[in-house]
Design a protein around this motif. Structure first.
Motif, PDB file in Angstrom:
ATOM      1  N   UNK A 288     -10.371  62.045  53.856  1.00  0.00           N
ATOM      2  CA  UNK A 288     -11.635  61.997  54.569  1.00  0.00           C
ATOM      3  C   UNK A 288     -11.488  61.993  56.069  1.00  0.00           C
ATOM      4  N   UNK A 289     -12.617  61.944  56.791  1.00  0.00           N
ATOM      5  CA  UNK A 289     -12.623  62.077  58.250  1.00  0.00           C
ATOM      6  C   UNK A 289     -11.755  61.057  58.975  1.00  0.00           C
ATOM      7  N   UNK A 290     -11.607  59.852  58.403  1.00  0.00           N
ATOM      8  CA  UNK A 290     -10.836  58.808  59.090  1.00  0.00           C
ATOM      9  C   UNK A 290      -9.357  59.155  59.211  1.00  0.00           C
ATOM     10  N   UNK A 291      -8.894  60.168  58.493  1.00  0.00           N
ATOM     11  CA  UNK A 291      -7.482  60.543  58.543  1.00  0.00           C
ATOM     12  C   UNK A 291      -7.176  61.527  59.661  1.00  0.00           C
ATOM     13  N   UNK A 292      -8.207  62.080  60.304  1.00  0.00           N
ATOM     14  CA  UNK A 292      -7.995  63.131  61.292  1.00  0.00           C
ATOM     15  C   UNK A 292      -7.814  62.533  62.685  1.00  0.00           C
ATOM     16  N   UNK A 293      -6.960  63.183  63.485  1.00  0.00           N
ATOM     17  CA  UNK A 293      -6.728  62.700  64.841  1.00  0.00           C
ATOM     18  C   UNK A 293      -5.840  63.641  65.620  1.00  0.00           C
ATOM     19  N   UNK A 294      -5.852  63.497  66.930  1.00  0.00           N
ATOM     20  CA  UNK A 294      -5.028  64.313  67.812  1.00  0.00           C
ATOM     21  C   UNK A 294      -4.292  63.400  68.784  1.00  0.00           C
ATOM     22  N   UNK A 295      -3.326  63.954  69.448  1.00  0.00           N
ATOM     23  CA  UNK A 295      -2.612  63.207  70.494  1.00  0.00           C
ATOM     24  C   UNK A 295      -3.357  63.432  71.799  1.00  0.00           C
ATOM     25  N   UNK A 296      -4.054  62.404  72.255  1.00  0.00           N
ATOM     26  CA  UNK A 296      -4.847  62.542  73.470  1.00  0.00           C
ATOM     27  C   UNK A 296      -4.179  61.829  74.641  1.00  0.00           C
ATOM     28  N   UNK A 297      -4.871  61.786  75.768  1.00  0.00           N
ATOM     29  CA  UNK A 297      -4.293  61.229  76.991  1.00  0.00           C
ATOM     30  C   UNK A 297      -3.918  59.757  76.809  1.00  0.00           C
ATOM     31  N   UNK A 298      -4.756  59.006  76.096  1.00  0.00           N
ATOM     32  CA  UNK A 298      -4.463  57.589  75.892  1.00  0.00           C
ATOM     33  C   UNK A 298      -3.172  57.400  75.108  1.00  0.00           C
ATOM     34  N   UNK A 299      -2.950  58.256  74.115  1.00  0.00           N
ATOM     35  CA  UNK A 299      -1.719  58.157  73.336  1.00  0.00           C
ATOM     36  C   UNK A 299      -0.499  58.422  74.204  1.00  0.00           C
ATOM     37  N   UNK A 300      -0.625  59.371  75.129  1.00  0.00           N
ATOM     38  CA  UNK A 300       0.518  59.765  75.966  1.00  0.00           C
ATOM     39  C   UNK A 300       0.885  58.666  76.955  1.00  0.00           C
ATOM     40  N   UNK A 301      -0.118  58.061  77.607  1.00  0.00           N
ATOM     41  CA  UNK A 301       0.197  57.099  78.676  1.00  0.00           C
ATOM     42  C   UNK A 301       0.721  55.775  78.130  1.00  0.00           C
ATOM     43  N   UNK A 302       0.537  55.528  76.837  1.00  0.00           N
ATOM     44  CA  UNK A 302       1.053  54.284  76.268  1.00  0.00           C
ATOM     45  C   UNK A 302       2.579  54.228  76.348  1.00  0.00           C
ATOM     46  N   UNK A 303       3.225  55.382  76.166  1.00  0.00           N
ATOM     47  CA  UNK A 303       4.691  55.418  76.187  1.00  0.00           C
ATOM     48  C   UNK A 303       5.176  55.558  77.634  1.00  0.00           C
ATOM     49  N   UNK A 304       4.952  54.547  78.461  1.00  0.00           N
ATOM     50  CA  UNK A 304       5.314  54.625  79.870  1.00  0.00           C
ATOM     51  C   UNK A 304       6.802  54.356  80.076  1.00  0.00           C
ATOM     52  N   UNK A 305       7.230  54.545  81.322  1.00  0.00           N
ATOM     53  CA  UNK A 305       8.650  54.414  81.634  1.00  0.00           C
ATOM     54  C   UNK A 305       9.205  53.032  81.381  1.00  0.00           C
ATOM     55  N   UNK A 306       8.436  51.985  81.690  1.00  0.00           N
ATOM     56  CA  UNK A 306       8.916  50.621  81.478  1.00  0.00           C
ATOM     57  C   UNK A 306       9.178  50.347  79.999  1.00  0.00           C
ATOM     58  N   UNK A 307       8.256  50.824  79.157  1.00  0.00           N
ATOM     59  CA  UNK A 307       8.430  50.617  77.721  1.00  0.00           C
ATOM     60  C   UNK A 307       9.685  51.328  77.226  1.00  0.00           C
ATOM     61  N   UNK A 308       9.847  52.576  77.642  1.00  0.00           N
ATOM     62  CA  UNK A 308      11.005  53.342  77.182  1.00  0.00           C
ATOM     63  C   UNK A 308      12.310  52.717  77.659  1.00  0.00           C
ATOM     64  N   UNK A 309      12.304  52.178  78.886  1.00  0.00           N
ATOM     65  CA  UNK A 309      13.511  51.528  79.400  1.00  0.00           C
ATOM     66  C   UNK A 309      13.858  50.297  78.571  1.00  0.00           C
ATOM     67  N   UNK A 310      12.835  49.531  78.195  1.00  0.00           N
ATOM     68  CA  UNK A 310      13.071  48.345  77.363  1.00  0.00           C
ATOM     69  C   UNK A 310      13.578  48.746  75.981  1.00  0.00           C
ATOM     70  N   UNK A 311      13.001  49.813  75.440  1.00  0.00           N
ATOM     71  CA  UNK A 311      13.389  50.236  74.099  1.00  0.00           C
ATOM     72  C   UNK A 311      14.788  50.843  74.087  1.00  0.00           C
ATOM     73  N   UNK A 312      15.159  51.431  75.225  1.00  0.00           N
ATOM     74  CA  UNK A 312      16.477  52.042  75.316  1.00  0.00           C
ATOM     75  C   UNK A 312      17.584  51.028  75.087  1.00  0.00           C
TER      76      UNK A 312
END
Length: 702
Positions: A288-312
């Motif tokens: 159903x409709x609740x399963x549909x989605x796209x990668x939007x601007x909000x999704x992209x900015x969540x993975x910022x440099x600080x987060x990636x550095x911590x995860x690294x």
């Protein structure tokens, strides 16, 4: 201390060596990766032979298995290179290979008998009988379709003794894997050959909606790992060979925590990569409709440099997952020794300095263990109950000497554990080509509805393929037309999620009524036909592209087959004469087979509100260029087909096909009059130039 592996296997993606380290150091039990060719993610950086051996060595040292993806369709001209790739796999000593192509599987069974075969999700297996056929063909594991519910997964797992694997996290394709030709038709980049351009993520909309009707949210069922284990699943798989190492690290860590019963950090998991959030609705049998989605601007900015550095930082320290036993010997007048063993038969011994007389603090069992158990920087864990020592009273060894002894033993154990162990390889013979005899081209037709059939034209066809439900609904009238009934071939639904046994009962009913021919669009259909003693004819959904695959079908008793719609004319002409082959030569080609209806996903109230139900006309999706793709659901077992806007038309081009025994006309959207016109055009080989496509017969795919 690292986590003990308990329960289901966690299988991680690795597009490059950095992701191998991320997966292993964060707790994965196995990794899957690809070489530069024959991998379903050819756009990933992937591995050459030396990097593959490096990855295998590192993984085996850590007690982690390596599965190599050789999961694309292959053409005959590529078989010599595929054999070279199989040799590379054997030289590297990988633990298993993942394959989609029946021909590739046949080659590997003969050429590399020590390699375990895993059936890719691109084999579209989603029912017990499909898995049972794979078991008979020598596969040790089947990767099930992503669209299955927990109950359906459990049903398949109970039906076979081979292992089952399911995806637990990552991207969800709108189409069933292995049944998507959208990227191939639109741009020549075949999803079945590892080069999908993901046109489904672009805008498609219905007349009632706007946006991205073919784009689903990412899957995340990490929190349901124990439900999957209870359903009989052997391995849970993380999608993402195109993703960066931080994504791999976070996803593996989340799976390990879920398996251990720990709390999940869903915010971080979503921050690394998501498309409008996550979904696990397929596991509950919901769409159903609740399963549909796209990668939007909000999704992209969540993975910022600080987060990636911590995860690294998560994956630069080896996880101490390999339990070892150690014995230290400190005796007067003899070099100190330390023996380190794992529980897999490896034994490493190091010899050091002669112990000294202790002035203040002689060595004891406790002090020796304190030194020898410091396994930081290695994959090893030495617990106190697995340590013993022979120590003469009053002796000692300097700390630096103890550390050196430990490091030498660890290094030797790592050398042994990581040593490449090649697997045997044999040359294989190519299926024999008989002298080429140009067959007289015959015609066959598929009608999606009985009402489409122009009965004054049926004598043109040697076979008339009809959906099972259409034959059941019109049994009396078909029975009154003897010549028609003799030509009828039954097509079960292309998808049979949760309804395989019901379809089997329908086939039994029809077999009792005298219908003895079956058109197989997936492996389960082949198994069903065999069980009922029917004549089996292969459809394009089997994705047959090479002579070894034909040989495999012949061994299963398949009489003849339609070849893949992704083959060029010259490739068809090269194929071995093992069983007769045909091709789709007319029709609006089904480009996707979808469990989720894209019309409903755009906000339709449901099937009762569908255009097809209200007006008799098929609904459509419009792409960003204004082209309309009709959507058809009848006869597909609860799934939906996306049809190509222009019809494939080859009636005026058939002289170029030297190997074709038959051409198949697909009638899906046409009324009875249009079907009659198309048939007449093929009888007279009428030339057409506009509003048609030549498919991939001349363009081919990458």
């Amino acid at each position: 201390m690292g986590r003990e592996r308990k329960g289901v296997e966690i299988l991680a993606p690795a597009g490059y060596i950095d992701s191998v380290h991320a997966a292993v150091d964060c707790g994965a039990d196995s990794v899957y990766l690809g070489l530069k060719k024959f991998s379903a993610r050819r756009n990933a950086r992937n591995f050459d032979e030396s990097m593959l051996q490096e990855a295998v060595s590192y993984c085996h040292e850590a007690g982690v298995r390596v599965y190599l993806t050789l999961n694309t369709l292959i053409f005959d001209e590529e078989i010599p290179e595929f054999l070279e790739t199989a040799q590379i796999a054997c030289r590297a000593g990988v633990d298993a290979v993942i394959v989609q192509d029946l021909g590739a599987a046949a080659i590997l069974r003969e050429a590399a008998p020590e390699l375990r075969l895993h059936a890719s999700t691109q084999m579209s297996v989603h029912t017990p009988r499909g898995a049972q056929l794979l078991e008979r063909l020598g596969f040790s594991r089947v990767v099930l379709a992503r669209e299955m519910s927990l109950a359906q997964i459990a049903e398949v797992s109970r039906s076979v003794s081979i292992e089952t694997e399911v995806f637990i996290h990552g991207a969800l394709c709108m189409c069933m894997s292995g049944q998507c030709y959208l990227s191939a038709m639109l741009g020549g980049r075949s999803a079945n050959r590892g080069l999908c351009a993901q046109p489904c993520r672009l805008p498609f909309h219905s007349d009632r909606g706007a946006g991205h009707a073919l784009s689903l949210k990412d899957l995340c069922a990490v929190g349901r790992i124990h439900e999957l284990e209870q359903a009989g699943v052997t391995s849970v798989k993380i999608e993402g060979r195109m993703k960066r190492p931080e994504y791999v690290a976070v996803a593996v860590d989340a799976c390990c925590r879920a398996r251990a019963g720990e709390t999940l950090d869903m915010e971080t998991l979503q921050s690394v990569f998501s498309r409008s959030g996550f979904t696990d609705s397929y596991l509950d049998g919901r769409t159903g409709p609740e399963m549909f989605g796209i990668r939007d601007r909000e999704d992209v900015i969540k993975a910022d440099g600080k987060l990636l550095k911590r995860l690294n930082a998560m994956y630069h320290q080896p996880l101490q997952r390999v339990r070892v036993a150690g014995t230290a010997t400190l005796r007067r007048g003899e070099p100190a020794r330390f023996v380190l063993t794992d529980f897999e038969g490896h034994r490493a011994e190091a010899e050091g300095e002669v112990p000294q007389e202790a002035r203040t603090c002689p060595a004891t069992l406790a002090t020796a263990y304190a030194s020898f158990s410091k396994m930081g920087g290695t994959h090893y864990r030495l617990e106190q109950e697995n340590f013993s020592a022979v120590i003469d009273e009053g002796v000692m060894l300097p700390l630096a000497a103890l550390n050196l002894l430990r490091r030498q033993a660890c290094a030797e154990l790592s050398r042994q554990r990581g040593a490449i162990r090649p697997k045997e390889y044999h040359m294989v013979s190519f299926p024999p080509h008989r002298p080429r005899i140009r067959p007289a081209l015959k015609l066959r037709a598929f009608f999606s509805k009985y009402a489409q059939i122009p009965f004054n034209k049926t004598n043109v066809f040697e076979q008339i393929i009809l959906p099972v439900e259409q034959v059941l609904e019109n049994m009396e009238e078909i029975g009154s037309r003897k010549e028609l009934k003799e030509r009828v071939v039954l097509q079960p639904p292309r998808a049979m999620f949760g309804c395989e046994q019901a379809v089997m009962e329908q086939l039994k009913q029809l077999a009792a009524a005298g219908y003895r021919k079956l058109f197989a669009m997936n492996l389960a259909h082949v198994e069903m036909g065999q069980a009922l003693g029917m004549e089996i004819y292969g459809g394009f959904g089997l994705n047959i592209t090479n002579s070894f695959a034909l040989q495999q079908l012949a061994g299963l008793g398949v009489k003849d087959t339609v070849l893949s719609i992704e083959m060029k004319v010259y490739q068809i002409n090269q194929i071995a004469d093992l069983i007769p082959v045909g091709a789709v030569i007319y029709g609006h080609l089904p480009l996707m087979l979808m469990r989720n209806c894209p019309i409903r996903g755009q906000g339709s109230a449901g099937c009762s509100d569908c255009t097809a139900k209200r007006t008799g006309r098929l609904p459509a999706l419009t792409d960003r260029k204004g082209k309309k793709f009709l959507v058809r659901c009848e006869g597909n077992g609860g799934c939906t087909e996306l049809l190509n806007p222009n019809a494939l038309y080859m009636a005026d081009q058939l002289d170029g096909f030297e190997k074709l025994g038959f051409g198949l006309l697909l009638f899906t959207t046409e009324n009875q009059q249009k079907c009659a016109e198309v048939i007449e055009s093929h009888i007279r080989k009428v030339e057409k130039r506009s509003d048609i496509t030549r498919g991939l017969f001349y363009r081919g795919v990458l």
